[in-house]
Write a protein that holds these residues in place. Sequence first.
Motif, mmCIF file in Angstrom:
data_model
loop_
_atom_site.group_PDB
_atom_site.id
_atom_site.type_symbol
_atom_site.label_atom_id
_atom_site.label_comp_id
_atom_site.label_asym_id
_atom_site.label_seq_id
_atom_site.Cartn_x
_atom_site.Cartn_y
_atom_site.Cartn_z
ATOM 1 N N ALA A 1 0.819 -1.201 0.137
ATOM 2 C CA ALA A 1 0.012 -0.034 -0.044
ATOM 3 C C ALA A 1 0.906 1.328 0.046
ATOM 4 C CB ALA A 1 -0.954 0.016 1.115
ATOM 5 N N VAL A 2 1.962 1.125 0.803
ATOM 6 C CA VAL A 2 2.964 2.510 0.838
ATOM 7 C C VAL A 2 3.585 2.595 -0.579
ATOM 8 C CG1 VAL A 2 5.111 3.464 1.584
ATOM 9 C CG2 VAL A 2 3.350 2.278 3.323
ATOM 10 N N ARG A 3 3.991 1.621 -1.141
ATOM 11 C CA ARG A 3 4.712 1.743 -2.542
ATOM 12 C C ARG A 3 3.536 2.138 -3.459
ATOM 13 N NH1 ARG A 3 7.182 -2.903 -2.518
ATOM 14 N NH2 ARG A 3 5.409 -4.197 -3.346
ATOM 15 N N ALA A 4 2.452 1.595 -3.608
ATOM 16 C CA ALA A 4 1.212 2.034 -4.416
ATOM 17 C C ALA A 4 0.957 3.431 -4.165
ATOM 18 C CB ALA A 4 -0.147 1.134 -4.455
ATOM 19 N N ARG A 5 0.874 3.900 -3.248
ATOM 20 C CA ARG A 5 0.465 5.296 -2.706
ATOM 21 C C ARG A 5 1.539 6.054 -3.416
ATOM 22 N NH1 ARG A 5 -3.086 9.598 -2.292
ATOM 23 N NH2 ARG A 5 -2.354 10.919 -1.062
ATOM 24 N N ARG A 6 2.880 5.912 -2.927
ATOM 25 C CA ARG A 6 3.959 6.692 -3.412
ATOM 26 C C ARG A 6 4.062 6.779 -4.825
ATOM 27 N NH1 ARG A 6 9.214 5.533 -4.874
ATOM 28 N NH2 ARG A 6 8.955 3.226 -4.240
ATOM 29 N N ALA A 7 3.793 5.462 -5.603
ATOM 30 C CA ALA A 7 3.874 5.655 -6.996
ATOM 31 C C ALA A 7 2.665 6.569 -7.300
ATOM 32 C CB ALA A 7 3.544 4.294 -7.703
ATOM 33 N N GLN A 8 1.723 6.353 -7.123
ATOM 34 C CA GLN A 8 0.440 7.237 -7.194
ATOM 35 C C GLN A 8 0.734 8.550 -7.142
ATOM 36 O OE1 GLN A 8 -2.856 6.997 -4.825
ATOM 37 N NE2 GLN A 8 -4.257 7.826 -5.992
ATOM 38 N N LEU A 9 1.592 9.175 -6.161
ATOM 39 C CA LEU A 9 1.929 10.531 -5.824
ATOM 40 C C LEU A 9 3.134 10.878 -6.809
ATOM 41 C CD1 LEU A 9 1.733 10.809 -2.231
ATOM 42 C CD2 LEU A 9 0.336 11.784 -3.911
ATOM 43 N N ALA B 1 11.317 9.873 2.374
ATOM 44 C CA ALA B 1 11.964 9.812 3.511
ATOM 45 C C ALA B 1 12.123 11.123 4.037
ATOM 46 C CB ALA B 1 13.601 9.237 3.045
ATOM 47 N N GLN B 2 12.243 12.041 3.191
ATOM 48 C CA GLN B 2 12.369 13.684 3.589
ATOM 49 C C GLN B 2 11.037 14.052 4.187
ATOM 50 O OE1 GLN B 2 13.025 16.346 0.246
ATOM 51 N NE2 GLN B 2 14.183 17.952 1.819
ATOM 52 N N SER B 3 10.149 13.672 3.670
ATOM 53 C CA SER B 3 8.551 14.336 3.985
ATOM 54 C C SER B 3 8.350 13.540 5.205
ATOM 55 C CB SER B 3 7.540 14.271 3.066
ATOM 56 O OG SER B 3 7.200 12.962 2.550
ATOM 57 N N SER B 4 8.474 12.345 5.508
ATOM 58 C CA SER B 4 8.233 11.403 6.653
ATOM 59 C C SER B 4 9.198 11.366 7.754
ATOM 60 C CB SER B 4 7.821 9.976 6.105
ATOM 61 O OG SER B 4 8.912 9.557 5.605
ATOM 62 N N GLY B 5 10.336 11.671 7.694
ATOM 63 C CA GLY B 5 11.552 11.489 8.575
ATOM 64 C C GLY B 5 11.872 9.956 8.941
ATOM 65 N N VAL B 6 11.367 9.471 8.054
ATOM 66 C CA VAL B 6 11.812 7.757 7.889
ATOM 67 C C VAL B 6 12.992 7.538 6.954
ATOM 68 C CG1 VAL B 6 10.948 5.356 7.675
ATOM 69 C CG2 VAL B 6 9.501 6.914 8.937
ATOM 70 N N SER B 7 14.011 6.889 7.417
ATOM 71 C CA SER B 7 15.050 6.641 6.447
ATOM 72 C C SER B 7 14.887 6.004 5.166
ATOM 73 C CB SER B 7 16.268 6.128 7.138
ATOM 74 O OG SER B 7 16.161 4.674 7.507
ATOM 75 N N PRO B 8 15.436 6.330 4.048
ATOM 76 C CA PRO B 8 14.956 5.579 2.765
ATOM 77 C C PRO B 8 15.403 4.042 2.942
ATOM 78 C CG PRO B 8 16.716 7.440 2.312
ATOM 79 C CD PRO B 8 16.494 7.197 3.843
ATOM 80 N N GLY B 9 16.470 3.530 3.465
ATOM 81 C CA GLY B 9 16.684 2.309 3.966
ATOM 82 C C GLY B 9 15.420 1.493 4.541
ATOM 83 N N ALA B 10 14.951 2.245 5.442
ATOM 84 C CA ALA B 10 13.799 1.483 6.316
ATOM 85 C C ALA B 10 12.669 1.500 5.474
ATOM 86 C CB ALA B 10 13.447 2.370 7.643
ATOM 87 N N LEU B 11 12.290 2.665 4.740
ATOM 88 C CA LEU B 11 11.433 2.853 3.762
ATOM 89 C C LEU B 11 11.256 1.464 2.862
ATOM 90 C CD1 LEU B 11 10.802 6.391 3.395
ATOM 91 C CD2 LEU B 11 9.251 5.056 4.460
ATOM 92 N N SER B 12 12.397 1.290 2.247
ATOM 93 C CA SER B 12 12.552 0.302 1.216
ATOM 94 C C SER B 12 12.201 -0.961 1.816
ATOM 95 C CB SER B 12 13.925 0.374 0.739
ATOM 96 O OG SER B 12 14.034 -0.885 -0.283
ATOM 97 N N ARG B 13 12.707 -1.422 3.086
ATOM 98 C CA ARG B 13 12.407 -2.618 3.618
ATOM 99 C C ARG B 13 10.816 -2.730 4.190
ATOM 100 N NH1 ARG B 13 17.078 -1.096 6.024
ATOM 101 N NH2 ARG B 13 16.062 -0.582 8.257
ATOM 102 N N VAL B 14 10.129 -1.384 4.423
ATOM 103 C CA VAL B 14 8.801 -1.609 4.553
ATOM 104 C C VAL B 14 7.948 -1.711 3.245
ATOM 105 C CG1 VAL B 14 6.800 0.081 5.052
ATOM 106 C CG2 VAL B 14 8.769 -0.014 6.664
ATOM 107 N N GLU B 15 8.561 -1.212 2.296
ATOM 108 C CA GLU B 15 7.762 -1.510 0.844
ATOM 109 C C GLU B 15 7.852 -2.977 0.478
ATOM 110 O OE1 GLU B 15 8.598 1.267 -2.047
ATOM 111 O OE2 GLU B 15 7.598 2.854 -1.239
ATOM 112 N N ARG B 16 9.080 -3.575 0.844
ATOM 113 C CA ARG B 16 9.193 -4.981 0.364
ATOM 114 C C ARG B 16 8.777 -6.081 1.419
ATOM 115 N NH1 ARG B 16 15.031 -5.559 0.101
ATOM 116 N NH2 ARG B 16 15.134 -3.643 1.231
#
Length: 191
Positions: free
Chosen positions: A19-27, A35-50
């Motif tokens: 759902a995160v990946r789909a919403r990010r793609a939609q935007l 990462a910049q807008s959420s304050g969560v690191s890009p590495g953590a976001l990548s692991r969340v999306e996977r």
Amino acid sequence: MPDIDDIPESDADALFGTAVRARRAQLGITLDQLAQSSGVSPGALSRVERGLLGPSLRNAMAIAHGLGCELGELLQPGAQAVVTRKGEHQRYLHEDSGVERMALARPAPGIEWVEYRLPPGAQSSHFAPHRSGTREVFHLLDGTVRIWTGAHSVQLRSGDTAVLTMDVEHRFINEGRKPARLMLLVVAPSP
């Protein structure tokens, strides 16, 4: 769609990540931008999306905020119908004025549908200006209400509808002798 409590944790993490990946793609934004807008690191976001990392509640809320949506939209992205039963809506009662606010729905990011009930003579709080371009649609079901936007005002009677720009301080007051009831649709532009 099954209840989130009925889904195994690893599957729930994968659904959330999808759902995160789909919403990010939609935007049309990158992991770095999220990462910049959420304050969560890009590495953590990548692991969340996977689906490899289940985020903490704080991070999940930060991700939703960074995506300009409610956390619930990411938890049940494929829901065909969202039903809130009578008595389940969030209600807020201002003890001093008796003004009642009932949150009815948030059908999409930046859109909120609310019902207000105002006793005779009661007025709302003074609301801070919304983001530029935000509009509020008032439909008066019962009574007589004056809506103030900055130094300007408009009076509505039962059955009237007004569309107002709300990028200034605003408030409303029941000017009638009977209780007033209004429906309010808040429409904010995408971030």
